[in-house]
Scaffold this motif. Structure first.
Motif, PDB file in Angstrom:
ATOM      1  N   THR A 127     -31.019  98.380  87.755  1.00  0.00           N
ATOM      2  CA  THR A 127     -30.025  99.141  88.495  1.00  0.00           C
ATOM      3  C   THR A 127     -28.748  99.306  87.685  1.00  0.00           C
ATOM      4  O   THR A 127     -28.094  98.313  87.353  1.00  0.00           O
ATOM      5  CB  THR A 127     -29.707  98.417  89.827  1.00  0.00           C
ATOM      6  OG1 THR A 127     -30.931  98.098  90.489  1.00  0.00           O
ATOM      7  CG2 THR A 127     -28.837  99.271  90.716  1.00  0.00           C
ATOM      8  N   TYR A 128     -28.388 100.542  87.390  1.00  0.00           N
ATOM      9  CA  TYR A 128     -27.209 100.805  86.560  1.00  0.00           C
ATOM     10  C   TYR A 128     -25.914 100.503  87.324  1.00  0.00           C
ATOM     11  O   TYR A 128     -25.824 100.712  88.527  1.00  0.00           O
ATOM     12  CB  TYR A 128     -27.218 102.258  86.087  1.00  0.00           C
ATOM     13  CG  TYR A 128     -26.128 102.592  85.108  1.00  0.00           C
ATOM     14  CD1 TYR A 128     -25.983 101.871  83.918  1.00  0.00           C
ATOM     15  CD2 TYR A 128     -25.224 103.622  85.360  1.00  0.00           C
ATOM     16  CE1 TYR A 128     -24.982 102.178  83.009  1.00  0.00           C
ATOM     17  CE2 TYR A 128     -24.224 103.942  84.456  1.00  0.00           C
ATOM     18  CZ  TYR A 128     -24.102 103.205  83.284  1.00  0.00           C
ATOM     19  OH  TYR A 128     -23.102 103.508  82.398  1.00  0.00           O
ATOM     20  N   ILE A 129     -24.917 100.028  86.598  1.00  0.00           N
ATOM     21  CA  ILE A 129     -23.667  99.535  87.179  1.00  0.00           C
ATOM     22  C   ILE A 129     -22.990 100.555  88.089  1.00  0.00           C
ATOM     23  O   ILE A 129     -22.412 100.194  89.120  1.00  0.00           O
ATOM     24  CB  ILE A 129     -22.701  99.055  86.065  1.00  0.00           C
ATOM     25  CG1 ILE A 129     -21.402  98.480  86.657  1.00  0.00           C
ATOM     26  CG2 ILE A 129     -22.406 100.157  85.056  1.00  0.00           C
ATOM     27  CD1 ILE A 129     -21.585  97.268  87.517  1.00  0.00           C
ATOM     28  N   ASP A 130     -23.035 101.844  87.749  1.00  0.00           N
ATOM     29  CA  ASP A 130     -22.334 102.832  88.573  1.00  0.00           C
ATOM     30  C   ASP A 130     -22.948 102.964  89.965  1.00  0.00           C
ATOM     31  O   ASP A 130     -22.243 103.282  90.935  1.00  0.00           O
ATOM     32  CB  ASP A 130     -22.306 104.202  87.876  1.00  0.00           C
ATOM     33  CG  ASP A 130     -21.251 104.274  86.791  1.00  0.00           C
ATOM     34  OD1 ASP A 130     -20.733 103.201  86.394  1.00  0.00           O
ATOM     35  OD2 ASP A 130     -20.951 105.377  86.311  1.00  0.00           O
ATOM     36  N   ASN A 131     -24.255 102.723  90.084  1.00  0.00           N
ATOM     37  CA  ASN A 131     -24.879 102.677  91.407  1.00  0.00           C
ATOM     38  C   ASN A 131     -24.303 101.526  92.233  1.00  0.00           C
ATOM     39  O   ASN A 131     -24.088 101.644  93.439  1.00  0.00           O
ATOM     40  CB  ASN A 131     -26.393 102.508  91.293  1.00  0.00           C
ATOM     41  CG  ASN A 131     -27.079 103.668  90.599  1.00  0.00           C
ATOM     42  OD1 ASN A 131     -26.571 104.780  90.586  1.00  0.00           O
ATOM     43  ND2 ASN A 131     -28.245 103.408  90.021  1.00  0.00           N
ATOM     44  N   VAL A 132     -24.076 100.410  91.562  1.00  0.00           N
ATOM     45  CA  VAL A 132     -23.570  99.202  92.228  1.00  0.00           C
ATOM     46  C   VAL A 132     -22.115  99.392  92.661  1.00  0.00           C
ATOM     47  O   VAL A 132     -21.718  98.977  93.759  1.00  0.00           O
ATOM     48  CB  VAL A 132     -23.716  97.981  91.292  1.00  0.00           C
ATOM     49  CG1 VAL A 132     -23.065  96.742  91.891  1.00  0.00           C
ATOM     50  CG2 VAL A 132     -25.191  97.720  90.998  1.00  0.00           C
ATOM     51  N   LYS A 168     -29.402 105.381  78.852  1.00  0.00           N
ATOM     52  CA  LYS A 168     -28.725 106.286  77.905  1.00  0.00           C
ATOM     53  C   LYS A 168     -27.240 105.982  77.852  1.00  0.00           C
ATOM     54  O   LYS A 168     -26.642 105.893  76.783  1.00  0.00           O
ATOM     55  CB  LYS A 168     -28.942 107.753  78.321  1.00  0.00           C
ATOM     56  CG  LYS A 168     -30.291 108.309  77.947  1.00  0.00           C
ATOM     57  CD  LYS A 168     -30.419 109.763  78.397  1.00  0.00           C
ATOM     58  CE  LYS A 168     -31.850 110.253  78.179  1.00  0.00           C
ATOM     59  NZ  LYS A 168     -32.057 111.595  78.750  1.00  0.00           N
ATOM     60  N   GLU A 169     -26.631 105.827  79.041  1.00  0.00           N
ATOM     61  CA  GLU A 169     -25.203 105.525  79.104  1.00  0.00           C
ATOM     62  C   GLU A 169     -24.911 104.128  78.566  1.00  0.00           C
ATOM     63  O   GLU A 169     -23.963 103.926  77.809  1.00  0.00           O
ATOM     64  CB  GLU A 169     -24.707 105.622  80.565  1.00  0.00           C
ATOM     65  CG  GLU A 169     -24.801 107.000  81.175  1.00  0.00           C
ATOM     66  CD  GLU A 169     -23.953 108.017  80.429  1.00  0.00           C
ATOM     67  OE1 GLU A 169     -22.810 107.688  80.075  1.00  0.00           O
ATOM     68  OE2 GLU A 169     -24.451 109.131  80.190  1.00  0.00           O
ATOM     69  N   ALA A 170     -25.739 103.163  78.975  1.00  0.00           N
ATOM     70  CA  ALA A 170     -25.502 101.772  78.575  1.00  0.00           C
ATOM     71  C   ALA A 170     -25.647 101.583  77.070  1.00  0.00           C
ATOM     72  O   ALA A 170     -24.828 100.913  76.435  1.00  0.00           O
ATOM     73  CB  ALA A 170     -26.476 100.846  79.309  1.00  0.00           C
ATOM     74  N   VAL A 171     -26.687 102.193  76.489  1.00  0.00           N
ATOM     75  CA  VAL A 171     -26.933 102.022  75.054  1.00  0.00           C
ATOM     76  C   VAL A 171     -25.781 102.591  74.231  1.00  0.00           C
ATOM     77  O   VAL A 171     -25.382 102.018  73.216  1.00  0.00           O
ATOM     78  CB  VAL A 171     -28.292 102.641  74.656  1.00  0.00           C
ATOM     79  CG1 VAL A 171     -28.383 102.860  73.149  1.00  0.00           C
ATOM     80  CG2 VAL A 171     -29.431 101.729  75.128  1.00  0.00           C
ATOM     81  N   LYS A 172     -25.226 103.715  74.676  1.00  0.00           N
ATOM     82  CA  LYS A 172     -24.042 104.269  73.981  1.00  0.00           C
ATOM     83  C   LYS A 172     -22.914 103.245  73.960  1.00  0.00           C
ATOM     84  O   LYS A 172     -22.243 103.043  72.947  1.00  0.00           O
ATOM     85  CB  LYS A 172     -23.547 105.536  74.702  1.00  0.00           C
ATOM     86  CG  LYS A 172     -24.348 106.780  74.447  1.00  0.00           C
ATOM     87  CD  LYS A 172     -23.686 107.949  75.187  1.00  0.00           C
ATOM     88  CE  LYS A 172     -24.719 108.950  75.639  1.00  0.00           C
ATOM     89  NZ  LYS A 172     -24.175 109.921  76.590  1.00  0.00           N
ATOM     90  N   TRP A 173     -22.693 102.605  75.106  1.00  0.00           N
ATOM     91  CA  TRP A 173     -21.620 101.601  75.190  1.00  0.00           C
ATOM     92  C   TRP A 173     -21.952 100.381  74.326  1.00  0.00           C
ATOM     93  O   TRP A 173     -21.107  99.896  73.587  1.00  0.00           O
ATOM     94  CB  TRP A 173     -21.405 101.174  76.643  1.00  0.00           C
ATOM     95  CG  TRP A 173     -20.195 100.296  76.791  1.00  0.00           C
ATOM     96  CD1 TRP A 173     -18.911 100.693  77.024  1.00  0.00           C
ATOM     97  CD2 TRP A 173     -20.151  98.853  76.683  1.00  0.00           C
ATOM     98  NE1 TRP A 173     -18.074  99.609  77.073  1.00  0.00           N
ATOM     99  CE2 TRP A 173     -18.815  98.465  76.864  1.00  0.00           C
ATOM    100  CE3 TRP A 173     -21.117  97.878  76.443  1.00  0.00           C
ATOM    101  CZ2 TRP A 173     -18.395  97.128  76.824  1.00  0.00           C
ATOM    102  CZ3 TRP A 173     -20.715  96.555  76.395  1.00  0.00           C
ATOM    103  CH2 TRP A 173     -19.371  96.184  76.583  1.00  0.00           C
ATOM    104  N   TYR A 174     -23.198  99.899  74.428  1.00  0.00           N
ATOM    105  CA  TYR A 174     -23.600  98.747  73.628  1.00  0.00           C
ATOM    106  C   TYR A 174     -23.425  99.022  72.143  1.00  0.00           C
ATOM    107  O   TYR A 174     -22.922  98.190  71.386  1.00  0.00           O
ATOM    108  CB  TYR A 174     -25.078  98.381  73.891  1.00  0.00           C
ATOM    109  CG  TYR A 174     -25.377  97.868  75.282  1.00  0.00           C
ATOM    110  CD1 TYR A 174     -24.527  97.010  75.952  1.00  0.00           C
ATOM    111  CD2 TYR A 174     -26.553  98.253  75.937  1.00  0.00           C
ATOM    112  CE1 TYR A 174     -24.825  96.557  77.225  1.00  0.00           C
ATOM    113  CE2 TYR A 174     -26.858  97.793  77.206  1.00  0.00           C
ATOM    114  CZ  TYR A 174     -25.995  96.950  77.850  1.00  0.00           C
ATOM    115  OH  TYR A 174     -26.286  96.495  79.095  1.00  0.00           O
ATOM    116  N   TRP A 175     -23.855 100.191  71.707  1.00  0.00           N
ATOM    117  CA  TRP A 175     -23.784 100.534  70.280  1.00  0.00           C
ATOM    118  C   TRP A 175     -22.333 100.577  69.810  1.00  0.00           C
ATOM    119  O   TRP A 175     -22.017 100.123  68.717  1.00  0.00           O
ATOM    120  CB  TRP A 175     -24.473 101.864  70.011  1.00  0.00           C
ATOM    121  CG  TRP A 175     -24.561 102.180  68.548  1.00  0.00           C
ATOM    122  CD1 TRP A 175     -23.714 102.950  67.814  1.00  0.00           C
ATOM    123  CD2 TRP A 175     -25.533 101.665  67.632  1.00  0.00           C
ATOM    124  NE1 TRP A 175     -24.092 102.960  66.503  1.00  0.00           N
ATOM    125  CE2 TRP A 175     -25.225 102.180  66.353  1.00  0.00           C
ATOM    126  CE3 TRP A 175     -26.636 100.826  67.773  1.00  0.00           C
ATOM    127  CZ2 TRP A 175     -25.972 101.896  65.226  1.00  0.00           C
ATOM    128  CZ3 TRP A 175     -27.397 100.541  66.650  1.00  0.00           C
ATOM    129  CH2 TRP A 175     -27.063 101.060  65.391  1.00  0.00           C
TER     130      TRP A 175
END
Length: 333
Positions: free
Chosen positions: A226-231, A321-328
């Motif tokens: 579950t992606y953070i923005d949903n939470v 997709k969103e998370a990996v951009k941030w992680y990178w």
């Protein structure tokens, strides 16, 4: 987070416990960006100063460095607060197995302190982080809120006890409560380090370093990631709902799809290879199944949709997709 606005006639003060943590700091950010006053309570046991660093210069943000195991800290934090978003807890099933006493002190005694302080401060509503671990050995899929099994770990027991206390406080003292059973949340600011790191940031770090991630078991275990923005959306909806039938209950917080660990690694490789094609060549190691792990987890989110108007925007593919951009951009050595 798109699509959810706070329709308040005046600015309210929202207390976010664990506000320097992964989920808490994302809640603080959203609330501040939508014109609310935010008070953060954190002891930095697992939260990080850098998560709230950008907020410290905001006049609408204040920090109390304190511990929910201390009733006085909870009382100070709740003073004049309109709403409480209670995120502070010691997560992780393995941590609770290794140290059940501390998990209980924080997750049960600390929770009771916060409920009591919120009741005495007459807050409008107490929204708290519950957990999908409460479903325990329940075999049915998808998980629906009113059917649970026996807990499989000390952590699961603590989160179930939270729900019982919240229910009793609602009935006995009239305080409005809503519990949010989180299903495997991931996204920006989630810590990849430490013995109890969540699987997605941990795997991302290993893959970025061309190290082989270890999957517990054969990789067939599945989760409703579950992606953070949903939470964040769900917390805000739970906070502002004016439907009488929507309060004093619990909700699943998820997307409503499950992904097994083998497929998860494949998606991570696919998204990370955009930045480094060598990542596709990294092999995966399979270890033993982890004690206390539930084989499969999938949420029904119909209750949240029907009563709160929940509309999760991010599937695991879109969220990764969103998370990996941030992680990178933030986690590379």
């Amino acid at each position: 987070m798109n699509g959810t606005t706070l329709d308040f006639d005046s600015k309210y003060l929202v207390l976010v416990t664990g506000g320097a943590g992964f989920i808490g700091s994302n809640l603080c950010e959203w609330l501040l960006s939508n014109g609310n006053r935010v008070r953060c309570l954190d002891n930095f046991a697992t939260g990080k100063k850098e998560n709230i660093e950008p907020f410290l210069s905001n006049n609408n943000f204040s920090l109390i460095e304190g511990d929910i195991r201390n009733l006085e800290d909870c009382q100070n934090a709740c003073k004049d607060a309109d709403y409480v978003l209670h995120q502070a807890a010691l997560g992780s099933v393995p941590r609770s197995i290794n140290d059940p006493i501390t998990s209980n002190e924080v997750n049960v005694s600390g929770f009771l302190n916060m409920l009591t302080a919120a009741r005495d401060a007459k807050v409008k509503r107490f929204v708290y982080a519950a957990s999908s671990s409460t479903y325990g050995d329940s075999k049915g899929l998808p998980k629906v809120e009113d059917i649970i099994g026996k807990p499989l770990s000390p952590y699961a027991i603590t989160k179930y006890v939270n729900e019982l206390y919240a229910d009793i406080f609602s009935k006995t003292y009239g305080i409005e409560t809503i519990g949010l059973r989180y299903f495997n949340v991931f996204g920006r600011r989630q810590d990849p380090n430490g013995a109890y790191a969540a699987v997605i940031p941990k795997f991302v770090m290993q893959l970025m370093n061309h190290e082989s991630p270890t999957i517990n078991g054969d990789g067939s275990y599945s989760r409703d990631f579950t992606y953070i923005d949903n939470v964040v959306q769900m917390n805000i909806l739970a906070m502002i709902s004016n439907k009488k039938e929507a309060v004093n209950t619990v909700y699943n917080v998820a997307f409503g799809e499950r992904t097994n660990l083998n497929d998860l690694v494949g998606l991570l490789k696919e998204n990370l290879s955009v930045f480094d094609s060598e990542i596709t060549k990294v092999n995966v190691i399979h270890g033993t199944n982890r004690q206390g792990d539930v084989p499969h987890s999938l949420a029904s989110v119909e209750k949240a949709k029907n009563l709160l108007g929940y509309n999760p925007k991010y599937s695991i593919e879109e969220g990764l997709k969103e998370a990996v951009k941030w992680y990178w951009g933030n986690l590379r050595n």
